[in-house]
Design a protein around this motif. Structure first.
Motif, PDB file in Angstrom:
ATOM      1  N   UNK A 217       0.824  -1.207   0.000  1.00  0.00           N
ATOM      2  CA  UNK A 217       0.000   0.000   0.000  1.00  0.00           C
ATOM      3  C   UNK A 217       0.858   1.257   0.000  1.00  0.00           C
ATOM      4  N   UNK A 218       1.930   1.239   0.779  1.00  0.00           N
ATOM      5  CA  UNK A 218       2.735   2.439   0.986  1.00  0.00           C
ATOM      6  C   UNK A 218       3.890   2.566   0.001  1.00  0.00           C
ATOM      7  N   UNK A 219       4.128   1.554  -0.795  1.00  0.00           N
ATOM      8  CA  UNK A 219       5.250   1.572  -1.728  1.00  0.00           C
ATOM      9  C   UNK A 219       6.435   0.803  -1.182  1.00  0.00           C
ATOM     10  N   UNK A 220       7.362   0.465  -2.041  1.00  0.00           N
ATOM     11  CA  UNK A 220       8.519  -0.320  -1.638  1.00  0.00           C
ATOM     12  C   UNK A 220       9.808   0.346  -2.094  1.00  0.00           C
ATOM     13  N   UNK A 221      10.912  -0.079  -1.492  1.00  0.00           N
ATOM     14  CA  UNK A 221      12.236   0.339  -1.946  1.00  0.00           C
ATOM     15  C   UNK A 221      12.609  -0.600  -3.088  1.00  0.00           C
ATOM     16  N   UNK A 222      12.424  -0.152  -4.316  1.00  0.00           N
ATOM     17  CA  UNK A 222      12.645  -1.051  -5.445  1.00  0.00           C
ATOM     18  C   UNK A 222      14.131  -1.146  -5.792  1.00  0.00           C
ATOM     19  N   UNK A 223      14.421  -2.030  -6.749  1.00  0.00           N
ATOM     20  CA  UNK A 223      15.820  -2.265  -7.119  1.00  0.00           C
ATOM     21  C   UNK A 223      16.490  -1.012  -7.653  1.00  0.00           C
ATOM     22  N   UNK A 224      15.738  -0.179  -8.379  1.00  0.00           N
ATOM     23  CA  UNK A 224      16.318   1.043  -8.934  1.00  0.00           C
ATOM     24  C   UNK A 224      16.761   1.999  -7.833  1.00  0.00           C
ATOM     25  N   UNK A 225      15.933   2.111  -6.778  1.00  0.00           N
ATOM     26  CA  UNK A 225      16.289   2.994  -5.663  1.00  0.00           C
ATOM     27  C   UNK A 225      17.491   2.451  -4.902  1.00  0.00           C
ATOM     28  N   UNK A 226      17.518   1.142  -4.708  1.00  0.00           N
ATOM     29  CA  UNK A 226      18.646   0.526  -4.008  1.00  0.00           C
ATOM     30  C   UNK A 226      19.939   0.752  -4.781  1.00  0.00           C
ATOM     31  N   UNK A 227      19.880   0.597  -6.107  1.00  0.00           N
ATOM     32  CA  UNK A 227      21.049   0.825  -6.944  1.00  0.00           C
ATOM     33  C   UNK A 227      21.484   2.283  -6.879  1.00  0.00           C
ATOM     34  N   UNK A 228      20.512   3.199  -6.889  1.00  0.00           N
ATOM     35  CA  UNK A 228      20.835   4.627  -6.851  1.00  0.00           C
ATOM     36  C   UNK A 228      21.572   4.995  -5.572  1.00  0.00           C
ATOM     37  N   UNK A 229      21.139   4.452  -4.426  1.00  0.00           N
ATOM     38  CA  UNK A 229      21.826   4.787  -3.172  1.00  0.00           C
ATOM     39  C   UNK A 229      23.229   4.205  -3.154  1.00  0.00           C
ATOM     40  N   UNK A 230      23.400   3.022  -3.736  1.00  0.00           N
ATOM     41  CA  UNK A 230      24.736   2.422  -3.804  1.00  0.00           C
ATOM     42  C   UNK A 230      25.656   3.266  -4.672  1.00  0.00           C
ATOM     43  N   UNK A 231      25.129   3.784  -5.784  1.00  0.00           N
ATOM     44  CA  UNK A 231      25.921   4.634  -6.670  1.00  0.00           C
ATOM     45  C   UNK A 231      26.320   5.929  -5.972  1.00  0.00           C
ATOM     46  N   UNK A 232      25.404   6.460  -5.163  1.00  0.00           N
ATOM     47  CA  UNK A 232      25.686   7.726  -4.476  1.00  0.00           C
ATOM     48  C   UNK A 232      26.795   7.579  -3.445  1.00  0.00           C
ATOM     49  N   UNK A 233      26.745   6.502  -2.653  1.00  0.00           N
ATOM     50  CA  UNK A 233      27.788   6.344  -1.634  1.00  0.00           C
ATOM     51  C   UNK A 233      29.119   5.982  -2.282  1.00  0.00           C
ATOM     52  N   UNK A 234      29.082   5.205  -3.367  1.00  0.00           N
ATOM     53  CA  UNK A 234      30.328   4.868  -4.066  1.00  0.00           C
ATOM     54  C   UNK A 234      30.983   6.132  -4.627  1.00  0.00           C
ATOM     55  N   UNK A 235      30.164   7.015  -5.179  1.00  0.00           N
ATOM     56  CA  UNK A 235      30.686   8.261  -5.754  1.00  0.00           C
ATOM     57  C   UNK A 235      31.317   9.152  -4.705  1.00  0.00           C
ATOM     58  N   UNK A 236      30.648   9.305  -3.571  1.00  0.00           N
ATOM     59  CA  UNK A 236      31.179  10.229  -2.568  1.00  0.00           C
ATOM     60  C   UNK A 236      32.380   9.645  -1.840  1.00  0.00           C
ATOM     61  N   UNK A 237      32.460   8.311  -1.743  1.00  0.00           N
ATOM     62  CA  UNK A 237      33.628   7.700  -1.101  1.00  0.00           C
ATOM     63  C   UNK A 237      34.904   7.963  -1.901  1.00  0.00           C
ATOM     64  N   UNK A 238      34.798   7.965  -3.231  1.00  0.00           N
ATOM     65  CA  UNK A 238      35.988   8.163  -4.061  1.00  0.00           C
ATOM     66  C   UNK A 238      36.189   9.626  -4.430  1.00  0.00           C
ATOM     67  N   UNK A 239      35.282  10.499  -3.993  1.00  0.00           N
ATOM     68  CA  UNK A 239      35.410  11.916  -4.299  1.00  0.00           C
ATOM     69  C   UNK A 239      36.530  12.551  -3.472  1.00  0.00           C
ATOM     70  N   UNK A 240      36.921  13.761  -3.853  1.00  0.00           N
ATOM     71  CA  UNK A 240      37.963  14.483  -3.129  1.00  0.00           C
ATOM     72  C   UNK A 240      37.561  14.687  -1.672  1.00  0.00           C
ATOM     73  N   UNK A 241      36.302  15.078  -1.452  1.00  0.00           N
ATOM     74  CA  UNK A 241      35.844  15.313  -0.087  1.00  0.00           C
ATOM     75  C   UNK A 241      35.782  14.025   0.709  1.00  0.00           C
ATOM     76  N   UNK A 242      35.256  12.979   0.100  1.00  0.00           N
ATOM     77  CA  UNK A 242      35.168  11.697   0.788  1.00  0.00           C
ATOM     78  C   UNK A 242      36.531  11.173   1.182  1.00  0.00           C
TER      79      UNK A 242
END
Length: 264
Positions: A217-242
């Protein structure tokens, strides 16, 4: 499981215990793999109806293990993506287990530890419990756990605590909805047993269907969202700031943005 997780089954109730108190039950890639395998087996066990998650020592879970973080700091983007995807899979399994999950929190839950708590259906905690989404302190973001934390405490509170990394007290966590009940330590497990009795008195298939209904009823965390969060943390870990944040953390020095802030 290298004495980091123990599993015990008694009838239709299972207990998962985090057993690495010397490291505040912090987790690494091996822990994630072991926990994922365990959750996969639990999901397939139709005789199980309730899963209780607890921890030894003063902390529920400090999140990422320091040695693991050191290794991650040297990873490429592709390695970070695979690493984050493994955590995303573990959290997804926990969140959507057909069984009812009860977390007992009698200490600190930081970073990924908040993610585990957020994925549980019922959270019983003591006044010693405290929570922190501390990632921005070292130049990172709580990306992989974010869908579950936002679902648990709402967007408004997340907009604050994702950015401030303030410690959330047990009372605050109760008011936010992250904690279901706040109890004295000596009655924590007793209350869990009471809830288990209540759950087991209900229709087994109805309880599973009721839990699934919420997500449908409320919606789910689908595979696309899970992949997007993984991409975001991977990007910031290898960034200059990370990289600066992680390096400063391990060198026990202020990050360059902290120096700049003090100079201003």
């Amino acid at each position: 499981m290298e004495n980091k997780i123990t599993f015990k089954k008694q009838g239709d109730v299972a207990e998962i215990r985090l057993t690495n108190p010397e490291k505040h039950n912090a987790f690494d890639d091996q822990f994630i793999a072991d926990f994922t395998d365990l959750l996969t087996n639990i999901k397939a066990d139709e005789s199980l109806r309730v899963v209780v998650i607890k921890a030894d020592g003063k902390s529920f879970s400090a999140g990422a293990d320091l040695n693991w973080m050191k290794r991650m700091a040297q990873y490429s983007y592709e390695q970070n993506l695979a690493d984050a995807a493994a955590l995303a899979k573990m959290l997804h399994l926990l969140n959507y287990l057909p069984q009812t999950t009860i977390a007992l929190v009698n200490g600190a839950a930081f970073g990924g530890g908040v993610g585990i708590v957020s994925c549980c259906d019922i959270v019983l905690a003591t006044e010693k419990a405290k929570f922190c989404l501390s990632e921005v302190k070292i130049g990172l973001i709580p990306a992989t756990i974010s869908p579950y934390v936002i679902d648990a405490i709402g967007q408004r509170a997340s907009r604050r605590y994702f950015q401030t990394a303030e410690v959330i007290s047990a009372q605050q966590a109760l008011s936010l909805g992250l904690v279901s009940e706040l109890l004295d330590a000596e009655v924590l497990e007793q209350r869990a047993f009471e809830l288990i009795d209540t759950l087991l008195a209900n229709g087994p298939e109805a309880v599973k269907a009721a839990k699934a209904l919420i997500f449908n009823v409320d919606g789910t965390v689908d595979d696309d969202k899970a992949l997007a969060t993984s991409e975001q943390i991977a990007s910031i870990r290898v960034s200059k700031q990370g990289q600066e944040g992680l390096t400063a953390f391990f060198e026990r020095r202020p990050a360059n943005w902290q120096k700049e802030h003090k100079e201003d």
